[in-house]
Design an enzyme around this catalytic site. Structure first.
Site, PDB file in Angstrom:
ATOM      1  N   ASP A  24     -13.880 -16.227  23.807  1.00 46.35           N
ATOM      2  CA  ASP A  24     -14.904 -16.858  23.069  1.00 46.35           C
ATOM      3  C   ASP A  24     -15.327 -15.496  22.438  1.00 46.35           C
ATOM      4  OD1 ASP A  24     -14.426 -19.197  22.703  1.00 46.35           O
ATOM      5  OD2 ASP A  24     -14.763 -19.374  23.831  1.00 46.35           O
ATOM      6  N   HIS A  72      -9.090 -19.328  18.609  1.00 43.51           N
ATOM      7  CA  HIS A  72      -9.477 -18.296  17.775  1.00 43.51           C
ATOM      8  C   HIS A  72      -9.503 -18.342  16.708  1.00 43.51           C
ATOM      9  CE1 HIS A  72      -7.930 -15.733  20.990  1.00 43.51           C
ATOM     10  NE2 HIS A  72      -6.833 -15.543  20.616  1.00 43.51           N
TER      11      HIS A  72
HETATM   12  P1  GDP Z   1     -12.069 -15.983  20.177  1.00 42.64           P
HETATM   13  O1  GDP Z   1     -11.516 -16.685  20.918  1.00 42.64           O
HETATM   14  O2  GDP Z   1     -11.715 -14.365  21.246  1.00 42.64           O
HETATM   15  O3  GDP Z   1     -11.379 -14.683  19.372  1.00 42.64           O
HETATM   16  O4  GDP Z   1     -13.693 -16.392  19.899  1.00 42.64           O
HETATM   17  P2  GDP Z   1     -14.119 -17.260  19.248  1.00 42.64           P
HETATM   18  O5  GDP Z   1     -13.047 -17.310  17.950  1.00 42.64           O
HETATM   19  O6  GDP Z   1     -13.409 -19.130  20.228  1.00 42.64           O
HETATM   20  O7  GDP Z   1     -15.473 -17.150  18.875  1.00 42.64           O
HETATM   21  C1  GDP Z   1     -15.810 -15.807  18.161  1.00 42.64           C
HETATM   22  C2  GDP Z   1     -16.922 -15.906  16.888  1.00 42.64           C
HETATM   23  O8  GDP Z   1     -17.570 -15.431  16.356  1.00 42.64           O
HETATM   24  C3  GDP Z   1     -15.972 -17.142  15.789  1.00 42.64           C
HETATM   25  O9  GDP Z   1     -16.729 -18.005  15.087  1.00 42.64           O
HETATM   26  C4  GDP Z   1     -15.965 -15.588  15.086  1.00 42.64           C
HETATM   27  O10 GDP Z   1     -15.730 -15.875  13.175  1.00 42.64           O
HETATM   28  C5  GDP Z   1     -17.175 -15.278  15.065  1.00 42.64           C
HETATM   29  N1  GDP Z   1     -17.538 -13.407  15.011  1.00 42.64           N
HETATM   30  C6  GDP Z   1     -16.295 -12.978  15.586  1.00 42.64           C
HETATM   31  N2  GDP Z   1     -17.294 -12.080  15.381  1.00 42.64           N
HETATM   32  C7  GDP Z   1     -18.103 -11.592  14.716  1.00 42.64           C
HETATM   33  C8  GDP Z   1     -19.542 -11.187  14.474  1.00 42.64           C
HETATM   34  O11 GDP Z   1     -19.126  -9.917  14.687  1.00 42.64           O
HETATM   35  N3  GDP Z   1     -20.635 -11.393  13.940  1.00 42.64           N
HETATM   36  C9  GDP Z   1     -20.795 -13.187  13.629  1.00 42.64           C
HETATM   37  N4  GDP Z   1     -21.704 -13.291  13.609  1.00 42.64           N
HETATM   38  N5  GDP Z   1     -19.860 -13.605  13.876  1.00 42.64           N
HETATM   39  C10 GDP Z   1     -18.605 -13.441  14.851  1.00 42.64           C
END
Ligand code: GDP
Length: 424
Positions: free
Chosen positions: A13, A41
């Site tokens: 995440d 994701h």
């Molecule tokens: P992944 O499985 O590694 O892709 O991560 P997730 O999707 O579970 O979690 C990442 C969350 O953080 C998602 O809701 C993204 O839209 C959000 N996100 C990613 N980068 C940023 C950022 O730089 N700032 C903010 N506020 N949210 C972010």
């Protein structure tokens, strides 16, 4: 840079989906090489907000071919449901832009059932499984007791193989867990319902990738979950059941001959963790609540509140090492803007001694965090697009993390949208 892997450095995440979505423009093929639909994701783009579980994040880019490699756990039912969901928002998914390896194994309905039964048997010693069937699936795969996607192309063979597996699997379901056995009719109806739908997407992705490489195409490998959940290098047994690290990408993708030129490790500006297992830097109470709210830390698949805490430099440095990361993307820096002082888990204390080495899993629960504080910036940084746009305190925080983990931070993300990024 011909080929690149995007991997998580921590517990998952970290924002990998967002980084893949950002850089897929430079690549022709996006490949998922391990895991199943047990994590998610999140991608935000002009079409909306998507929680992807099995589909590679390149699915939104016209012209990009997306591959589910042989290392992936292909759950036909959840994959089809996800494809229909993404399509309903205007994304085209065809055998031209989605290819499923004929050597990928199928996650069958009983894997999900057994996952739930085993977690229930474990009671308060449970692993915190998402109950998507992943652990039973991978154990069956290594026992050579599941079906490969390519068998969908040979129905007669598949039917007799399934009958053999059914006989064997029902022994466990009935005798170990005292649960209701499956019938061939049930299983075959599931295959005809969901497997058939995916049949057109199944092909020899190894041959496709070999040709693509000869044609000069560039590959992007997409991991699910982070270093600390890797089966061999993570916090065993609170890991996933496959290898999430970049070194596995060529094997799990169907291109074992490929050389990965760059490994982009995604690190969150603070820590979050879903499920059970030791999480040294964990915060509780009001502090945790505020950080969870600020970062919207709820599971993409399950909606479960994530455990949160300050960035853990010990675990992150270890994560960078096992991934052999060449560059870091630091995400969610904007989330920390509300804090007067930013906490950092700088070291661990184990047996009364300070250490910077990430402990062996069995002693990890005894480690205590050594927390230090640096100045916060207390202003909205979500509009920053250049390094100079960041306040000095935010720049210092990024530089401190960079020094501590020993890897260049090439991207700083300040929001979920595609363009909320600073290249450094
Ligand atoms: P992944 O499985 O590694 O892709 O991560 P997730 O999707 O579970 O979690 C990442 C969350 O953080 C998602 O809701 C993204 O839209 C959000 N996100 C990613 N980068 C940023 C950022 O730089 N700032 C903010 N506020 N949210 C972010």
């Amino acid at each position: 840079m011909a080929n690149c892997a995007i991997v998580g450095i921590n517990w998952g995440d970290e924002g990998k989906g967002r980084m893949v979505d950002l850089i897929t423009d430079h690549y022709d093929v996006v490949i998922r090489y391990q895991g199943g639909g047990n994590a998610g994701h999140t991608v935000v783009n002009e079409l909306g907000k998507f929680a992807l579980h099995l589909l590679p994040s390149g699915i939104f880019r016209p012209g990009v071919v997306n591959v589910l490699g042989n290392g992936v756990a292909v759950d036909c039912e959840s994959l089809w449901t996800e494809m229909e969901d993404v399509r309903s928002k205007g994304v085209s998914i065809t055998p031209e832009n989605l290819k499923i390896s004929d050597r990928a194994s199928l996650l069958l309905p009983w894997h999900r059932l057994l996952d739930g039964l085993e977690e229930a048997r474990l009671k308060d010693k449970k692993y915190g499984s998402t109950k998507q069937g992943i652990a039973p699936f991978y154990s069956d795969k290594f026992q050579k007791k599941t079906v490969q996607a390519g068998e969908l192309l040979y129905p007669e063979h598949l039917k007799s193989h399934l009958a053999d597996l059914l006989e064997w699997k029902n022994l466990t379901i009935e005798k170990v867990y005292n649960a209701k056995p499956y019938t061939m009719d049930e299983l075959w109806a599931w295959i005809c319902g969901f497997g058939e739908k995916l049949r057109p997407y199944v092909c020899d992705t190894g041959a496709f990738l070999r040709q693509a490489q000869q044609d000069g195409k560039r590959f992007l490998f997409e991991a699910q979950l982070g270093s600390l959940r890797d089966l061999d290098y993570g916090i065993y047994p609170y890991t996933t059941s496959s290898n999430a690290i970049a070194a596995y990408a060529p094997v799990g993708s169907g291109a074992p001959w490929v050389k990965i030129d760059e490994v982009v490790g995604v690190v969150k500006a603070y820590s979050s963790c879903v499920g059970e297992g030791p999480f040294t830097c964990e915060w509780f109470g009001e502090d945790a609540e505020k950080l969870r709210e600020a970062g919207n830390e709820y599971g993409a698949k399950t909606g479960r509140p994530r455990r949160v805490g300050p960035i853990d430099l010990v675990a992150t440095r270890y994560g960078v090492e096992v991934q052999a990361a060449t560059c870091i993307a630091l995400t969610k820096l904007d989330v920390l803007s509300y804090l007067d002082k930013i906490p950092i888990c700088a070291h661990y204390e184990l047996d009364g001694k300070q250490t910077d080495a990430f402990p062996f899993p069995a002693v990890l629960p005894d480690a205590k965090p050594v927390v230090e504080y640096v100045d916060g910036w207390k202003c909205d940084i979500s509009g920053a697009r250049k390094w100079e746009d960041l306040p000095a305190a935010a720049q210092r925080y990024v530089e401190l993390v960079e020094r501590a983990i020993g890897c260049h931070i090439g991207y700083v993300s300040v929001g979920p949208e595609r363009d909320s990024i600073i290249l450094r």
